[in-house]
Design a protein around this motif. Structure first.
Motif, PDB file in Angstrom:
ATOM      1  N   SER A 185       0.843  -1.198   0.000  1.00 45.94           N
ATOM      2  CA  SER A 185       0.000   0.000   0.000  1.00 45.94           C
ATOM      3  C   SER A 185       0.873   1.241   0.000  1.00 45.94           C
ATOM      4  CB  SER A 185      -0.915   0.017   1.235  1.00 45.94           C
ATOM      5  OG  SER A 185      -0.146   0.190   2.420  1.00 45.94           O
ATOM      6  N   ASN A 186       0.285   2.367  -0.350  1.00 47.67           N
ATOM      7  CA  ASN A 186       0.982   3.645  -0.262  1.00 47.67           C
ATOM      8  C   ASN A 186       1.322   3.974   1.181  1.00 47.67           C
ATOM      9  OD1 ASN A 186       1.090   4.789  -3.064  1.00 47.67           O
ATOM     10  ND2 ASN A 186      -1.110   4.416  -2.936  1.00 47.67           N
ATOM     11  N   PHE A 187       0.470   3.516   2.099  1.00 48.01           N
ATOM     12  CA  PHE A 187       0.707   3.715   3.529  1.00 48.01           C
ATOM     13  C   PHE A 187       2.061   3.130   3.922  1.00 48.01           C
ATOM     14  CE2 PHE A 187       0.443   2.330   7.957  1.00 48.01           C
ATOM     15  CZ  PHE A 187      -0.088   3.442   8.595  1.00 48.01           C
ATOM     16  N   TRP A 188       2.337   1.894   3.510  1.00 50.26           N
ATOM     17  CA  TRP A 188       3.594   1.249   3.869  1.00 50.26           C
ATOM     18  C   TRP A 188       4.758   1.758   3.034  1.00 50.26           C
ATOM     19  CZ3 TRP A 188       3.186  -0.056   8.426  1.00 50.26           C
ATOM     20  CH2 TRP A 188       2.095  -0.754   8.925  1.00 50.26           C
ATOM     21  N   LYS A 189       4.504   2.202   1.814  1.00 53.10           N
ATOM     22  CA  LYS A 189       5.572   2.817   1.000  1.00 53.10           C
ATOM     23  C   LYS A 189       6.121   4.052   1.707  1.00 53.10           C
ATOM     24  CE  LYS A 189       6.268   5.321  -3.377  1.00 53.10           C
ATOM     25  NZ  LYS A 189       7.601   4.799  -3.731  1.00 53.10           N
ATOM     26  N   SER A 190       5.221   4.874   2.222  1.00 60.55           N
ATOM     27  CA  SER A 190       5.636   6.071   2.943  1.00 60.55           C
ATOM     28  C   SER A 190       6.461   5.722   4.175  1.00 60.55           C
ATOM     29  CB  SER A 190       4.393   6.885   3.340  1.00 60.55           C
ATOM     30  OG  SER A 190       4.749   8.012   4.113  1.00 60.55           O
ATOM     31  N   LYS A 191       6.043   4.684   4.885  1.00 64.34           N
ATOM     32  CA  LYS A 191       6.773   4.253   6.078  1.00 64.34           C
ATOM     33  C   LYS A 191       8.186   3.779   5.718  1.00 64.34           C
ATOM     34  CE  LYS A 191       3.532   4.529   9.376  1.00 64.34           C
ATOM     35  NZ  LYS A 191       3.672   5.322  10.618  1.00 64.34           N
ATOM     36  N   LEU A 192       8.282   2.987   4.651  1.00 64.29           N
ATOM     37  CA  LEU A 192       9.589   2.474   4.231  1.00 64.29           C
ATOM     38  C   LEU A 192      10.534   3.599   3.844  1.00 64.29           C
ATOM     39  CD1 LEU A 192       8.525  -0.646   2.121  1.00 64.29           C
ATOM     40  CD2 LEU A 192      10.031  -0.691   4.125  1.00 64.29           C
ATOM     41  N   SER A 339      -4.336   1.507   8.601  1.00 65.78           N
ATOM     42  CA  SER A 339      -3.324   1.082   7.645  1.00 65.78           C
ATOM     43  C   SER A 339      -3.738   1.454   6.217  1.00 65.78           C
ATOM     44  CB  SER A 339      -3.088  -0.434   7.792  1.00 65.78           C
ATOM     45  OG  SER A 339      -2.033  -0.868   6.981  1.00 65.78           O
ATOM     46  N   GLY A 340      -3.661   0.492   5.277  1.00 66.00           N
ATOM     47  CA  GLY A 340      -3.989   0.786   3.883  1.00 66.00           C
ATOM     48  C   GLY A 340      -5.439   0.539   3.515  1.00 66.00           C
ATOM     49  N   ILE A 341      -6.289   0.237   4.489  1.00 66.68           N
ATOM     50  CA  ILE A 341      -7.695  -0.073   4.189  1.00 66.68           C
ATOM     51  C   ILE A 341      -8.409   1.076   3.473  1.00 66.68           C
ATOM     52  CG2 ILE A 341      -9.946  -0.611   5.235  1.00 66.68           C
ATOM     53  CD1 ILE A 341      -8.436  -2.332   7.287  1.00 66.68           C
TER      54      ILE A 341
END
Length: 408
Positions: A185-192, A339-341
């Protein structure tokens, strides 16, 4: 292409997203091998595992993984001794890892002893699911035990709980390598990227479903309301909030049957909540079911509920595949801003979202759904969203294209 999947348990009934990728790659003419720690203890397996003869292409590196702690300890000691002996015999041993690194990663020792006689050096692609498996795969490449361009899919727990346990720089080596990161998700891309990942090698790749397998079967709301949840019984699934909301709605006079499919460490706690509220006639824990069994139960349901929350140890969801399946079938989905929901569900457009851990808001939202006469626009938009953005057939084509672009 020869593609190696590095995973924890395989096959795992709750991880159809990995299975869908593997079968899609096979259908496209690629050869897939799975390197897994162990098989899931659940005796039920997805029919595609048999249809594609996948167990013939799995290499397990911890076949004693289900033994007691003493047996597992002895296995590790034997593996460590074997590794040490090999180092004495071969001064030019392929690993450059410190003893500290090896002792902190028992899986690496087990993998070495499994692969030392038959290294997997004919792979074009190594695709690890979950960050810790990406780290293992990176080390195996360094040790000369596997080959191929490394891709690592990040899902959720590997971005929060695992980092809390291991430290903020746990993925430093992976970030500094040529590995391609595939957050779901974009959510986790930003975190990474916030942790230091290279944006040019960090590509969002959603999980998806085979939309054609899910018949569009919307059911008009009536006085006998059927709600379903499908989830592991762990804190981040928020099932206790679902039970609380259903309990309050029953008190308001709604006739609800709430079926919860799954299992896990919180089962005793959930059963206790249901019993204490006297809800045994309304709420049922059905255990794990195969995907076909889940579909049959979902056909008769009006609402699919997944009130996900951030757990106390920081664990979070990715984008739950079960929500995609429900949307494809024309079911009303209710979840949380988690999260990405929100990248899948747009509140009031193709489903409904409430704040985490807010049973009152959940009650109000479900009540509004029950009292609404026409849900056709919501469920049509839901099916359209999944067909366009989360269709595994298209996503697998994109994945293959990403693989090919990165290895040429």
């Amino acid at each position: 292409m020869n593609i190696l999947y590095v995973v924890g348990e395989f096959p795992k009934l709750s991880q159809t997203f990995i299975l869908n990728q593997i079968t899609g790659l096979i259908d496209a003419g690629h050869h897939v091998t799975v390197l897994a720690k162990k098989s899931e203890s659940n005796y039920k397996i997805h029919e595609d595992v048999s249809n594609y003869h996948l167990l013939d292409h799995v290499i397990y590196y911890d076949e004693n993984g289900r033994d007691n702690k003493f047996s597992k300890g002895m296995t590790f000691v034997k593996s460590l001794f074997s590794f040490s002996y090999s180092q004495l015999l071969h001064k030019k041993h392929p690993t450059h890892l410190s003893w500290k690194a090896l002792l902190s990663s028992p899986n690496l020792i087990l993998l070495y002893n499994r692969l030392k006689k038959q290294p997997l050096l004919d792979m074009d692609i190594v695709h690890a699911h979950f960050g810790p498996n990406g780290l293992l795969a990176h080390k195996l490449i360094q040790m000369g035990l596997i080959s191929g361009r490394l891709f690592t899919t990040f899902h959720g727990y590997d971005m929060l709980r695992y980092i809390r346990q291991k430290g903020d720089d746990v993925y430093k080596d992976l970030f500094q390598s040529k590995a391609v990161l595939l957050p779901i998700s974009n959510f986790w891309k930003s975190k990474l990227e916030g942790m230091g990942a290279n944006p040019t090698r960090t590509i969002v790749h959603h999980m998806g479903i085979d939309v054609d397998k899910f018949e569009y079967l919307p059911i008009k709301m009536n006085q006998d309301i059927k709600i379903i949840s499908i989830a592991r019984f762990v804190e981040k699934k928020g099932l206790s909030y679902g039970i609380q909301a259903v309990s309050n709605l029953i008190k308001k006079g709604y006739n609800i049957t709430y079926s919860i499919i799954g299992g896990g460490p919180l089962e005793k706690e959930l059963r206790s909540i249901i019993s204490n509220k006297g809800l045994e006639d309304h709420i049922q824990l059905l255990g794990w079911k195969t995907q076909d069994q889940v579909i049959e139960i979902m056909k008769e349901s009006h609402v699919v509920l997944l009130p996900s929350v951030t757990s106390h140890d920081g664990d979070m969801e990715g984008i739950p595949v079960i929500l995609m399946e429900a949307m494809a079938m024309g079911k009303i989905v209710v979840s949380t801003y988690h999260s990405g929901i929100p990248e899948l569900i747009k509140h009031g457009v193709n489903g409904y979202l409430v704040e985490e851990k807010n049973a009152k808001e959940l009650v109000d939202t479900l009540k509004n759904i029950f009292d609404m006469e026409d849900h056709s626009s919501i469920i049509e938009q839901a099916r359209e969203t999944v067909s366009r953005q989360f269709n595994i057939c298209e996503l697998n084509k994109q994945l293959i294209d990403t693989f090919e672009r990165k290895i040429h």
